[in-house]
Design a protein around this motif. Sequence first.
Motif, PDB file in Angstrom:
ATOM      1  N   LYS A  40      90.476 -14.968 -30.286  1.00  0.00           N
ATOM      2  CA  LYS A  40      89.079 -14.486 -29.961  1.00  0.00           C
ATOM      3  C   LYS A  40      88.751 -15.392 -29.320  1.00  0.00           C
ATOM      4  O   LYS A  40      88.673 -16.233 -30.244  1.00  0.00           O
ATOM      5  CB  LYS A  40      89.140 -13.762 -30.967  1.00  0.00           C
ATOM      6  N   VAL A  41      87.919 -15.458 -28.573  1.00  0.00           N
ATOM      7  CA  VAL A  41      86.624 -16.344 -27.932  1.00  0.00           C
ATOM      8  C   VAL A  41      85.575 -15.771 -27.870  1.00  0.00           C
ATOM      9  O   VAL A  41      85.353 -15.208 -26.863  1.00  0.00           O
ATOM     10  CB  VAL A  41      87.974 -17.153 -26.401  1.00  0.00           C
ATOM     11  N   PRO A  42      84.930 -16.291 -28.893  1.00  0.00           N
ATOM     12  CA  PRO A  42      84.633 -17.916 -29.402  1.00  0.00           C
ATOM     13  C   PRO A  42      84.883 -17.887 -30.779  1.00  0.00           C
ATOM     14  O   PRO A  42      85.508 -16.800 -31.066  1.00  0.00           O
ATOM     15  CB  PRO A  42      83.347 -17.360 -29.260  1.00  0.00           C
ATOM     16  N   GLN A  43      85.524 -18.994 -30.457  1.00  0.00           N
ATOM     17  CA  GLN A  43      85.538 -19.164 -32.341  1.00  0.00           C
ATOM     18  C   GLN A  43      84.782 -18.897 -33.726  1.00  0.00           C
ATOM     19  O   GLN A  43      84.121 -19.671 -33.047  1.00  0.00           O
ATOM     20  CB  GLN A  43      86.969 -19.931 -32.643  1.00  0.00           C
ATOM     21  N   ILE A  44      84.404 -18.214 -34.091  1.00  0.00           N
ATOM     22  CA  ILE A  44      83.245 -17.616 -35.395  1.00  0.00           C
ATOM     23  C   ILE A  44      84.357 -17.503 -36.819  1.00  0.00           C
ATOM     24  O   ILE A  44      85.109 -16.875 -37.136  1.00  0.00           O
ATOM     25  CB  ILE A  44      83.145 -16.214 -34.803  1.00  0.00           C
ATOM     26  N   TRP A  68      85.319 -19.995 -40.529  1.00  0.00           N
ATOM     27  CA  TRP A  68      85.646 -20.831 -41.166  1.00  0.00           C
ATOM     28  C   TRP A  68      86.759 -21.353 -41.109  1.00  0.00           C
ATOM     29  O   TRP A  68      87.843 -20.852 -41.321  1.00  0.00           O
ATOM     30  CB  TRP A  68      85.238 -19.918 -42.963  1.00  0.00           C
ATOM     31  N   ASN A  69      87.097 -22.155 -40.478  1.00  0.00           N
ATOM     32  CA  ASN A  69      87.538 -22.796 -40.247  1.00  0.00           C
ATOM     33  C   ASN A  69      88.187 -24.560 -40.421  1.00  0.00           C
ATOM     34  O   ASN A  69      87.096 -25.236 -40.896  1.00  0.00           O
ATOM     35  CB  ASN A  69      88.109 -23.524 -38.586  1.00  0.00           C
ATOM     36  N   ASN A  70      89.433 -25.057 -41.442  1.00  0.00           N
ATOM     37  CA  ASN A  70      89.375 -26.219 -41.993  1.00  0.00           C
ATOM     38  C   ASN A  70      89.724 -27.531 -41.157  1.00  0.00           C
ATOM     39  O   ASN A  70      90.539 -27.777 -39.867  1.00  0.00           O
ATOM     40  CB  ASN A  70      90.352 -26.241 -42.767  1.00  0.00           C
ATOM     41  N   PHE A  96      86.920 -26.452 -45.808  1.00  0.00           N
ATOM     42  CA  PHE A  96      86.392 -25.262 -44.523  1.00  0.00           C
ATOM     43  C   PHE A  96      85.148 -25.167 -44.075  1.00  0.00           C
ATOM     44  O   PHE A  96      84.187 -25.965 -44.684  1.00  0.00           O
ATOM     45  CB  PHE A  96      86.519 -24.183 -44.900  1.00  0.00           C
ATOM     46  N   TYR A 122      82.023 -24.338 -41.130  1.00  0.00           N
ATOM     47  CA  TYR A 122      82.261 -22.775 -40.378  1.00  0.00           C
ATOM     48  C   TYR A 122      81.547 -23.014 -39.181  1.00  0.00           C
ATOM     49  O   TYR A 122      80.876 -24.322 -38.672  1.00  0.00           O
ATOM     50  CB  TYR A 122      80.128 -21.660 -40.618  1.00  0.00           C
ATOM     51  N   VAL A 145      80.999 -21.986 -34.579  1.00  0.00           N
ATOM     52  CA  VAL A 145      80.733 -20.409 -33.635  1.00  0.00           C
ATOM     53  C   VAL A 145      80.908 -21.543 -32.323  1.00  0.00           C
ATOM     54  O   VAL A 145      79.707 -22.479 -32.027  1.00  0.00           O
ATOM     55  CB  VAL A 145      79.431 -20.658 -33.691  1.00  0.00           C
ATOM     56  N   ASP A 189      92.502 -27.105 -35.749  1.00  0.00           N
ATOM     57  CA  ASP A 189      93.019 -26.154 -34.576  1.00  0.00           C
ATOM     58  C   ASP A 189      92.546 -24.595 -34.768  1.00  0.00           C
ATOM     59  O   ASP A 189      92.540 -24.006 -35.591  1.00  0.00           O
ATOM     60  CB  ASP A 189      94.316 -26.356 -35.702  1.00  0.00           C
ATOM     61  N   TYR A 190      92.056 -24.724 -33.204  1.00  0.00           N
ATOM     62  CA  TYR A 190      92.075 -22.959 -32.761  1.00  0.00           C
ATOM     63  C   TYR A 190      92.802 -23.379 -31.768  1.00  0.00           C
ATOM     64  O   TYR A 190      92.397 -23.517 -31.124  1.00  0.00           O
ATOM     65  CB  TYR A 190      90.948 -22.729 -33.031  1.00  0.00           C
ATOM     66  N   LYS A 204      75.344 -24.974 -42.475  1.00  0.00           N
ATOM     67  CA  LYS A 204      75.583 -23.810 -42.632  1.00  0.00           C
ATOM     68  C   LYS A 204      77.224 -23.707 -43.226  1.00  0.00           C
ATOM     69  O   LYS A 204      77.241 -22.621 -43.335  1.00  0.00           O
ATOM     70  CB  LYS A 204      76.051 -22.886 -41.748  1.00  0.00           C
ATOM     71  N   MET A 224      93.152 -23.648 -40.081  1.00  0.00           N
ATOM     72  CA  MET A 224      93.277 -21.904 -39.587  1.00  0.00           C
ATOM     73  C   MET A 224      91.535 -21.188 -40.074  1.00  0.00           C
ATOM     74  O   MET A 224      91.403 -21.553 -41.022  1.00  0.00           O
ATOM     75  CB  MET A 224      94.433 -21.693 -40.801  1.00  0.00           C
ATOM     76  N   LEU A 225      91.498 -20.126 -38.952  1.00  0.00           N
ATOM     77  CA  LEU A 225      90.297 -19.405 -39.054  1.00  0.00           C
ATOM     78  C   LEU A 225      90.694 -18.567 -39.749  1.00  0.00           C
ATOM     79  O   LEU A 225      91.570 -18.264 -40.356  1.00  0.00           O
ATOM     80  CB  LEU A 225      90.316 -18.965 -37.721  1.00  0.00           C
ATOM     81  N   THR A 226      89.685 -18.501 -41.311  1.00  0.00           N
ATOM     82  CA  THR A 226      90.310 -17.370 -41.942  1.00  0.00           C
ATOM     83  C   THR A 226      89.029 -16.330 -41.803  1.00  0.00           C
ATOM     84  O   THR A 226      88.564 -16.205 -41.256  1.00  0.00           O
ATOM     85  CB  THR A 226      89.208 -18.218 -43.475  1.00  0.00           C
ATOM     86  N   ASN A 241      73.110 -21.893 -47.925  1.00  0.00           N
ATOM     87  CA  ASN A 241      73.400 -22.629 -47.062  1.00  0.00           C
ATOM     88  C   ASN A 241      75.016 -21.485 -46.361  1.00  0.00           C
ATOM     89  O   ASN A 241      76.019 -22.205 -45.710  1.00  0.00           O
ATOM     90  CB  ASN A 241      74.089 -24.133 -47.727  1.00  0.00           C
ATOM     91  N   ILE A 242      75.198 -20.677 -46.103  1.00  0.00           N
ATOM     92  CA  ILE A 242      75.715 -19.959 -45.221  1.00  0.00           C
ATOM     93  C   ILE A 242      75.051 -19.201 -44.216  1.00  0.00           C
ATOM     94  O   ILE A 242      73.551 -18.777 -44.307  1.00  0.00           O
ATOM     95  CB  ILE A 242      76.813 -19.326 -46.191  1.00  0.00           C
ATOM     96  N   PRO A 243      75.814 -18.817 -43.086  1.00  0.00           N
ATOM     97  CA  PRO A 243      75.308 -18.121 -41.880  1.00  0.00           C
ATOM     98  C   PRO A 243      74.761 -16.769 -42.325  1.00  0.00           C
ATOM     99  O   PRO A 243      75.475 -15.970 -43.976  1.00  0.00           O
ATOM    100  CB  PRO A 243      76.670 -17.400 -41.024  1.00  0.00           C
ATOM    101  N   SER A 263      87.039  -8.501 -26.951  1.00  0.00           N
ATOM    102  CA  SER A 263      87.566  -9.940 -27.017  1.00  0.00           C
ATOM    103  C   SER A 263      87.132 -10.510 -28.114  1.00  0.00           C
ATOM    104  O   SER A 263      87.500 -11.721 -28.185  1.00  0.00           O
ATOM    105  CB  SER A 263      87.393 -10.640 -25.632  1.00  0.00           C
TER     106      SER A 263
END
Lengths: 218, 252
Positions: free
Chosen positions: A134-138, A140-142, A159, A161, A163, A179-180, A202, B1-3, B74-76, B196
Amino acid sequence: MRFQQQKDCCKIIHSKNYYLFGVGMIAIIKYNAGNVQSVQYALHRIGATAVVTDDFDIIRKADKVIFPGVGHAQSAMQYLREKGLDQLLLSLQQPVLGICLGLQLMCKHSEEGNTDCLGIFDTDVKLFSSAELKVPQIGWNNIYGYKSVLFNGLSEQAFMYTVHSYYAALCNETVATTDYIVPFSAALQKDNFYAVQFHPEKSGTAGETILKNFIQIP
Amino acid sequence: MLTKRIIPCLDIRDGRTVKGVNFENIRDAGDPVELALLYSRQGADELVFLDITATVEKRKTLVELVKRIAANINIPFTVGGGISTVEDVAILLQHGADKVSVNTAAFKNPALIADLSNRFGSQCVVLAIDTKKEADGEWYVYLNGGRTKTDTKTIDWARQAVALGAGEILLTSMNNDGTKAGFAVDITLLLSTALSVPVIASGGAGTMEHFKEIFLEGSADAALAASIFHYKEIGIPELKQYLSAQDISIRL
């Protein structure tokens, strides 16, 4: 009054004279993009205060400058040029931290609105393209491959946050990767210019570590 | 990797957290900012605040609450409930909300989604849909907190909203909400594969297995729950440990 304002974490310090009252003044650049309020709150939580301003004099004299941004590259660049903020940003000698759209505007060119940007970093900003993801990437990613003081004390694969629909391609100035769809620049650094694609304001305690590292750069 | 994201939801009325069962029987569940802080420290990935206050003082109390939340966590976080104009949204974002969710007002005036997305960016526009599966086996859109049925199928409205600029879908199944019998897998999967943008599944969480099911079988990008967290039936840290052990990508 100003001391009361500093104690109250909900208050916004808009004083144009704030830099007179202490060292370590942080200026958050006010322009037509971004959720500057969140950055200011995050700085307050780690014990720093910041002024949100578009005053050239205050920005030039600030010890640190934060260039945030959520919005559209083309309209943001247009605004920066109209106000002369583009030339001001390029002339800054103190540590500057771009966040999200801020990072993208510090690159050479963005596919968003086919926009020429500030050209601080030697890389271009491209639109994610994927049939599956999916786009946008929304979310938490490392991030990994740390090569900057921004990441001092941060655990590996932390990790963050994030968007975004556009990303800065990897280059020699990449100092952290995510990586995304493709590997891309999670962070960039060149001389006094630092930038992160994710939102440290955030990103929980990991994000706070990065903000603390930035404000402690000598 | 997106979680995959775990999102506690705080239903707010007159500044307090409340939670109903099947959209009724509202009970008190604590101070929202206190809970928000607790959840962010426990590893919640995001928070959603849905204001169900119906008084004229509503906007003022909501803005005050948003300021307190933004200053302290401190998070969205997303704020929703009765938002109907671009001006409502401007005020909430100005005071530190990261996203807003719109529901009934957007259905009645779909141009609102385009207006919000053009002005603030689709990343901050969450479309909330309350949906119910009828006897004909189809999922329909309900409005006004689940009180008003429409003849519009949920998949059709979701597609239209994404085309207009909605950045995420928050999908609440009225059949499942409050039952603790699990999320609605079929409609979540349908939306998640057809759209999407990310889909947040809501309604029905009762066990840790329900979260595993909605991520693996429903392809949800995020799962939202309220009472099981408020009443400490499931802790966020153990939930995330469990999901991670099931090979689901989770932020620990």
